[in-house]
Design a protein around this motif. Sequence first.
Motif, PDB file in Angstrom:
ATOM      1  N   GLU A   8      29.244  27.733  23.006  1.00 37.87           N
ATOM      2  CA  GLU A   8      29.769  29.058  22.686  1.00 37.87           C
ATOM      3  C   GLU A   8      28.609  29.904  22.171  1.00 37.87           C
ATOM      4  O   GLU A   8      28.113  29.686  21.062  1.00 37.87           O
ATOM      5  CB  GLU A   8      30.872  28.945  21.643  1.00 37.87           C
ATOM      6  N   PRO A   9      28.151  30.866  22.956  1.00 34.53           N
ATOM      7  CA  PRO A   9      26.909  31.568  22.610  1.00 34.53           C
ATOM      8  C   PRO A   9      27.081  32.667  21.562  1.00 34.53           C
ATOM      9  O   PRO A   9      28.132  33.295  21.450  1.00 34.53           O
ATOM     10  CB  PRO A   9      26.485  32.177  23.953  1.00 34.53           C
ATOM     11  N   GLY A  10      26.004  32.851  20.806  1.00 37.25           N
ATOM     12  CA  GLY A  10      25.898  34.006  19.934  1.00 37.25           C
ATOM     13  C   GLY A  10      24.783  34.914  20.391  1.00 37.25           C
ATOM     14  O   GLY A  10      24.618  36.030  19.910  1.00 37.25           O
ATOM     15  N   HIS A  11      24.020  34.400  21.379  1.00 39.57           N
ATOM     16  CA  HIS A  11      22.851  35.129  21.874  1.00 39.57           C
ATOM     17  C   HIS A  11      22.612  34.719  23.325  1.00 39.57           C
ATOM     18  O   HIS A  11      22.618  33.533  23.647  1.00 39.57           O
ATOM     19  CB  HIS A  11      21.632  34.776  21.008  1.00 39.57           C
ATOM     20  N   VAL A  12      22.433  35.700  24.198  1.00 41.02           N
ATOM     21  CA  VAL A  12      22.126  35.439  25.609  1.00 41.02           C
ATOM     22  C   VAL A  12      21.014  36.384  26.032  1.00 41.02           C
ATOM     23  O   VAL A  12      21.121  37.605  25.820  1.00 41.02           O
ATOM     24  CB  VAL A  12      23.349  35.638  26.531  1.00 41.02           C
ATOM     25  N   GLU A  13      19.960  35.842  26.621  1.00 38.44           N
ATOM     26  CA  GLU A  13      18.850  36.672  27.098  1.00 38.44           C
ATOM     27  C   GLU A  13      18.723  36.569  28.616  1.00 38.44           C
ATOM     28  O   GLU A  13      18.762  35.475  29.176  1.00 38.44           O
ATOM     29  CB  GLU A  13      17.528  36.247  26.460  1.00 38.44           C
ATOM     30  N   PHE A  14      18.549  37.720  29.251  1.00 40.28           N
ATOM     31  CA  PHE A  14      18.303  37.802  30.693  1.00 40.28           C
ATOM     32  C   PHE A  14      16.865  38.273  30.899  1.00 40.28           C
ATOM     33  O   PHE A  14      16.466  39.326  30.397  1.00 40.28           O
ATOM     34  CB  PHE A  14      19.294  38.763  31.358  1.00 40.28           C
ATOM     35  N   TRP A  15      16.104  37.461  31.631  1.00 42.79           N
ATOM     36  CA  TRP A  15      14.679  37.683  31.839  1.00 42.79           C
ATOM     37  C   TRP A  15      14.426  37.900  33.321  1.00 42.79           C
ATOM     38  O   TRP A  15      14.818  37.084  34.151  1.00 42.79           O
ATOM     39  CB  TRP A  15      13.924  36.455  31.345  1.00 42.79           C
TER      40      TRP A  15
END
Length: 211
Positions: free
Chosen positions: A176-183
């Motif tokens: 269950e994410p609290g942070h997601v980064e798209f690179w």
Amino acid sequence: MKLNHLRQNYQGCLQRSELCSDPYQQFEAWFGDASTANLQEPNAMSLATVDSDGRPSLRNVLLKHFDDQGFVFFTNLKSNKARQIEENPNVSLLFSWLGLERQVIVSGKAVLLPRADTLRYFLQRPRNSQLGAWVSHQSKVIGSRELLEQKFTQLKQAFASGEIPAPKFWGGFRVEPGHVEFWQGGANRLHDRFQYQLDSNQQWQIERLSP
């Protein structure tokens, strides 16, 4: 060995206006691109865990489901990764789709799935994969591959008729994410990075990060 000559000049570009307001929708779009690009196992993700002494471990697992609740994978519950998650549920996932010059990094907490969800998925697995779950005492030392193959043959005979039950030591986790980064790789190492961060009101805030 000198590796200076191994250098890829990326050509991609990602603008804030192109992003979905929700990271799950954005992930679904990028996952769709990875699936249609003939990348090998686009659902492969690196899972990082930490043991009780603070030592990190990293391995590849397969994403088996995702929705607006998180990212799901299955494993032996007595494996190193499962024991480390029990001690410290903070984990990170990395999807590396370099064929598209893209990466996705997910940080959050791993939560054990209800047994009913595990049983439902186990019944959908190919029969030999079900047997494999019974054969392997994951992360334990073993004398030879022949021992694994012998046990596989024995269990195949034992479960020759009827359904193969799910082992009690096998289950699933949802990250269950609290942070997601798209690179997105960019020219001249000026990559585009956008992070989705949950605020105190459980709303996603999007910020651009320096490459």
